[in-house]
Structures are given as C-alpha cells and as structure tokens.
Design an enzyme around this catalytic site. Structure first.
Site, PDB file in Angstrom:
ATOM      1  N   TYR A   1      14.365  -8.044  -8.923  1.00 58.22           N
ATOM      2  CA  TYR A   1      14.372  -7.560 -10.309  1.00 58.22           C
ATOM      3  C   TYR A   1      13.306  -8.292 -11.129  1.00 58.22           C
ATOM      4  CZ  TYR A   1      15.843  -7.187 -15.179  1.00 58.22           C
ATOM      5  OH  TYR A   1      15.855  -7.010 -16.549  1.00 58.22           O
TER       6      TYR A   1
ATOM      7  N   ILE B   1      19.951  -1.417 -25.102  1.00 60.29           N
ATOM      8  CA  ILE B   1      18.999  -2.010 -26.052  1.00 60.29           C
ATOM      9  C   ILE B   1      18.082  -0.924 -26.624  1.00 60.29           C
ATOM     10  CG2 ILE B   1      17.300  -3.850 -26.376  1.00 60.29           C
ATOM     11  CD1 ILE B   1      18.350  -5.050 -23.678  1.00 60.29           C
TER      12      ILE B   1
ATOM     13  N   ARG C   1      23.671 -20.148 -21.284  1.00 59.33           N
ATOM     14  CA  ARG C   1      22.709 -19.057 -21.508  1.00 59.33           C
ATOM     15  C   ARG C   1      22.425 -18.907 -23.003  1.00 59.33           C
ATOM     16  NH1 ARG C   1      22.261 -19.899 -16.992  1.00 59.33           N
ATOM     17  NH2 ARG C   1      22.473 -18.555 -15.170  1.00 59.33           N
TER      18      ARG C   1
HETATM   19  N1  NAD Z   1      20.530  -6.317 -20.900  1.00 63.21           N
HETATM   20  C1  NAD Z   1      19.892  -7.492 -20.797  1.00 63.21           C
HETATM   21  O1  NAD Z   1      20.483  -8.573 -20.972  1.00 63.21           O
HETATM   22  C2  NAD Z   1      18.411  -7.519 -20.485  1.00 63.21           C
HETATM   23  C3  NAD Z   1      17.762  -8.764 -20.377  1.00 63.21           C
HETATM   24  C4  NAD Z   1      16.395  -8.790 -20.097  1.00 63.21           C
HETATM   25  C5  NAD Z   1      15.693  -7.597 -19.955  1.00 63.21           C
HETATM   26  N2  NAD Z   1      16.347  -6.401 -20.046  1.00 63.21           N
HETATM   27  C6  NAD Z   1      15.579  -5.164 -19.885  1.00 63.21           C
HETATM   28  O2  NAD Z   1      15.788  -4.357 -21.026  1.00 63.21           O
HETATM   29  C7  NAD Z   1      15.724  -2.967 -20.671  1.00 63.21           C
HETATM   30  C8  NAD Z   1      16.925  -2.244 -21.193  1.00 63.21           C
HETATM   31  O3  NAD Z   1      18.107  -2.841 -20.685  1.00 63.21           O
HETATM   32  P1  NAD Z   1      19.536  -2.215 -21.002  1.00 63.21           P
HETATM   33  O4  NAD Z   1      20.534  -3.286 -20.785  1.00 63.21           O
HETATM   34  O5  NAD Z   1      19.476  -1.497 -22.294  1.00 63.21           O
HETATM   35  O6  NAD Z   1      19.651  -1.174 -19.801  1.00 63.21           O
HETATM   36  P2  NAD Z   1      20.368   0.267 -19.760  1.00 63.21           P
HETATM   37  O7  NAD Z   1      20.651   0.568 -18.337  1.00 63.21           O
HETATM   38  O8  NAD Z   1      21.502   0.295 -20.732  1.00 63.21           O
HETATM   39  O9  NAD Z   1      19.228   1.242 -20.295  1.00 63.21           O
HETATM   40  C9  NAD Z   1      18.197   1.737 -19.477  1.00 63.21           C
HETATM   41  C10 NAD Z   1      18.013   3.203 -19.816  1.00 63.21           C
HETATM   42  O10 NAD Z   1      16.914   3.730 -19.063  1.00 63.21           O
HETATM   43  C11 NAD Z   1      17.280   4.983 -18.506  1.00 63.21           C
HETATM   44  N3  NAD Z   1      16.492   5.162 -17.288  1.00 63.21           N
HETATM   45  C12 NAD Z   1      16.520   4.380 -16.175  1.00 63.21           C
HETATM   46  N4  NAD Z   1      15.657   4.846 -15.258  1.00 63.21           N
HETATM   47  C13 NAD Z   1      15.054   5.943 -15.817  1.00 63.21           C
HETATM   48  C14 NAD Z   1      14.064   6.858 -15.359  1.00 63.21           C
HETATM   49  N5  NAD Z   1      13.510   6.771 -14.141  1.00 63.21           N
HETATM   50  N6  NAD Z   1      13.664   7.852 -16.193  1.00 63.21           N
HETATM   51  C15 NAD Z   1      14.214   7.968 -17.430  1.00 63.21           C
HETATM   52  N7  NAD Z   1      15.163   7.143 -17.899  1.00 63.21           N
HETATM   53  C16 NAD Z   1      15.576   6.135 -17.099  1.00 63.21           C
HETATM   54  C17 NAD Z   1      18.792   4.893 -18.268  1.00 63.21           C
HETATM   55  O11 NAD Z   1      19.429   6.154 -18.238  1.00 63.21           O
HETATM   56  C18 NAD Z   1      19.231   4.058 -19.468  1.00 63.21           C
HETATM   57  O12 NAD Z   1      19.562   4.869 -20.584  1.00 63.21           O
HETATM   58  C19 NAD Z   1      15.577  -2.936 -19.153  1.00 63.21           C
HETATM   59  O13 NAD Z   1      14.214  -2.741 -18.844  1.00 63.21           O
HETATM   60  C20 NAD Z   1      16.035  -4.313 -18.721  1.00 63.21           C
HETATM   61  O14 NAD Z   1      15.412  -4.707 -17.525  1.00 63.21           O
HETATM   62  C21 NAD Z   1      17.698  -6.334 -20.314  1.00 63.21           C
END
Ligand code: NAD
Length: 324
Positions: free
Chosen positions: A136, A12, A216
C-alpha cells in the site's frame, strides 16, 4: 474554480467535496461506488471506474478543470500484503490514466505517512526517508514519484498530501466513516461501545510507549478538506509543487482513544488484548509545521476527544452507516 474529485463518494473525498462546494468551488466527482456511497455526495457524480481508460478519457474529452484531487484508491494495508498486484494496479494505473487525459492540470493526491516506513525520528517531517514497508505504502510512493516527474517535465504541478490517521465526522453528524470492512480504531471502538457485538482487539500492550499501546496522530476529515483547498490555492498562485504532512503533531495511544470513546458514549468499550501486528510502528506522529507555515493550514481539531465526539455523533445518528 472547477475541480475534479475522484473517490468523492468515499470517506475523506466526500468531506472534501462538500468543503470545496462550500467555498464556492464547482465540484465534479468521479467514483465507481466500489467502496463509496451515493448518499455521501449529493452533487454532480459520474459513476466510472478509473481503471477503464477509454471510458475515463471519453468522459474527460473537451472538459477543462483547474485542478484534480485524487482520492480513489484501495486503502487496506493488510489486503495489500495479500494482493500486491491488485494494489499496484488499483493505486497506480488510475494516476497514469488521469495524467494522460489532464496534461497541465494541477494534481493533488492523497498520499500517506505509510510512504515513510519505519520512523527514524520521533516526529516525521517531509524530509524523512521514504522506505515503505508494505505494498500500500509503496504504491502511494510510486504515485508521488510519477507526479513529481510530471511536474519536473512541466506537465502540471502537484501537491503530495501525506495524511496521518484520518478520523472523525461532520459536526452535525450528517457525514462520516462507513467502511466495509471497517479497520480503523475509532469507528471500531465506537461501534463496540454502542453494542455492535464485536469485541475490539488491541494489538500489542508491550510497545515502548507510556501505556504500552501504539501511538498515532488522528487528523479530522474537515481539517484534511481544508488543506486540499489550500493546496489548490497554493498551486493556482503559481507556487512550486511540494509535499506536505497532514497531522496535528499530537500523538494519542490506543488506550487514550478507548478512554475518549468511553467518555463520549458513556459506555465501556469491550476489548481484548492481542499480540503486536507485524509492521506496526510504535509511534507515528506528524511534524506538520510545513503545511501550517506554507499553506496557512490551521487544523481545528487538535485533540483526540474532540475528534472522537464527532465520530460518536455520526454513529448515533447513522447506526448502519449511510443505510440509516
Ligand atoms: N483513511 C485514512 O486514514 C487514510 C490515511 C492516509 C491516506 N488515505 C488515502 O486517502 C484516500 C481516501 O481514503 P478513504 O478512507 O476516504 O477511502 P474510501 O475507500 O472511503 O474512498 C475511496 C473512494 O474511491 C472510490 N474508488 C476506488 N477505486 C476506484 C476506481 N478505480 N474508480 C473510481 N472510484 C474508485 C471508492 O468507491 C471510494 O468511494 C485514499 O487514497 C487513501 O489511500 C487515507
């Protein structure tokens, strides 16, 4: 506008970084590439672990930003149940480190409908009670509480964006979902239909829903990106901190998603049926009227077929994710 995006090489985050850049925003990404992909974002990137306080603070020293959007987190519910301490550290400590270094800077955070816990109403509004049922969701709720307290202390506004199920890929198929392991329904179903060799398991066919499978609310990543930009504009206009649900308000069952994948790929989705998973609510659907009314948010993708079509285009163009 100059904006810091953490996790901007993730699913995202990279869609949002691209969207912001297209709006003329100067975007700086921090990502440790633990889950993200260098190819997902071709703009300025600092490879840095947000848990490393000294490295983060020395990088941010002397820099100014008009906002920070924090995506970086660990996002697997099941893993969070097995490794709660790791999740509390990974999802809460970076927020503290960022707040310490960015006093006064408006903060947008990726929160989640998982902060609500078991739904008490058919559509979840922002006033629904928050009783997360897994670590989480609890870590994201803790982040929200921290940012609210910071805002109340006059140390920077916050926009708490509670996503429902993020899904889809770009229209042209040049960015999309590439998680390892993949746990989300749409990419798993598309990969199974396109011949990954893995059979998808449908968890529960006896839920109290019309076809017995879970329902969902799937929200396209470009629509999520739009809301992040609008949340920054909201705070820049001097308006109050707040929480906004990001979902379409339309629910689709697992079977309906499999049908959409079959239609988009022209192939059956190999799947079997398993028992219900503990902690899975039967329905999770957003009431997103607040985001539409206040932020002016208008999602482009209101039905699952349109979202699935973009995911299929991405998978066809990138059978091995960003490696291909
Ligand atoms: N995917 C979903 O359906 C969904 C739904 C609700 C909330 N979210 C939230 O949205 C956000 C993004 O989700 P996503 O699916 O894109 O996840 P993702 O894992 O694709 O992206 C997370 C990014 O953060 C980076 N990262 C993680 N820990 C790190 C750290 N300590 N330092 C630097 N970089 C770090 C990872 O390398 C990755 O590129 C998250 O916070 C997730 O909880 C996602």
């Amino acid at each position: 506008m100059k904006v810091l995006v953490t996790g901007g090489c993730g699913y995202i985050g990279s869609a949002t970084a691209r969207y912001l850049r297209a709006q003329g925003v100067d975007v700086q990404v921090i990502d440790d590439l633990s889950e993200g992909h260098r190819q997902a974002w071709d703009g300025p990137l600092e490879v840095l672990d947000l848990l490393d306080r000294d490295a983060l603070h020395s990088y941010l020293k002397g820099k100014t930003f008009d906002g920070v959007i924090h995506f970086a987190a660990r996002c697997y519910v099941g893993e969070s149940v097995e490794q709660p301490v790791r999740y509390w550290r990974a999802n809460v400590v970076p927020v503290i480190h960022l707040c310490e270094a960015l006093e006064g800077v408006p903060f947008v955070i990726s929160s989640t409908c998982a902060t609500y816990g078991e739904p008490q109403t058919e559509y979840l509004s922002e006033t629904h009670s928050q009783n997360p049922v897994n670590p989480y969701g609890a870590t994201k709720f803790a982040d929200e509480m921290l940012l609210k307290a910071r805002s109340e202390a006059g140390q920077g506004k916050c926009a708490l964006l509670r996503y429902f199920n993020a899904a889809g890929a770009s229209e042209c198929g040049d960015y999309g979902e590439a998680h390892d392991p993949e746990t989300h329904l749409i990419p798993l179903a598309v990969e199974a239909a396109l011949g990954s060799g893995r059979t998808l398991t449908v968890f529960g066919t006896d839920w109290p829903t019309p076809d017995g499978t879970c329902i969902r609310d799937y929200i396209h990543i470009d629509d999520l990106a739009q809301a992040h930009f609008q949340a920054l504009q909201w705070m820049a206009a001097g308006k109050d901190s707040g929480a906004w649900n990001l979902g379409t308000g339309n629910g689709f069952s697992v079977r309906e998603i499999l049908d959409a994948v079959e239609k988009a790929t022209g192939k059956p989705v190999p799947h079997d049926e398993g028992p219900r998973r503990a902690g899975d609510p039967a329905r999770l659907i957003a009431d997103s009227r607040k985001a539409r009314a206040e932020l002016g948010w208008k999602p482009k993708y209101e039905n699952a077929q349109a979202v699935v079509d973009t995911a299929v285009r991405w998978h066809l163009a990138h059978p091995d994710g960003y490696q291909s």
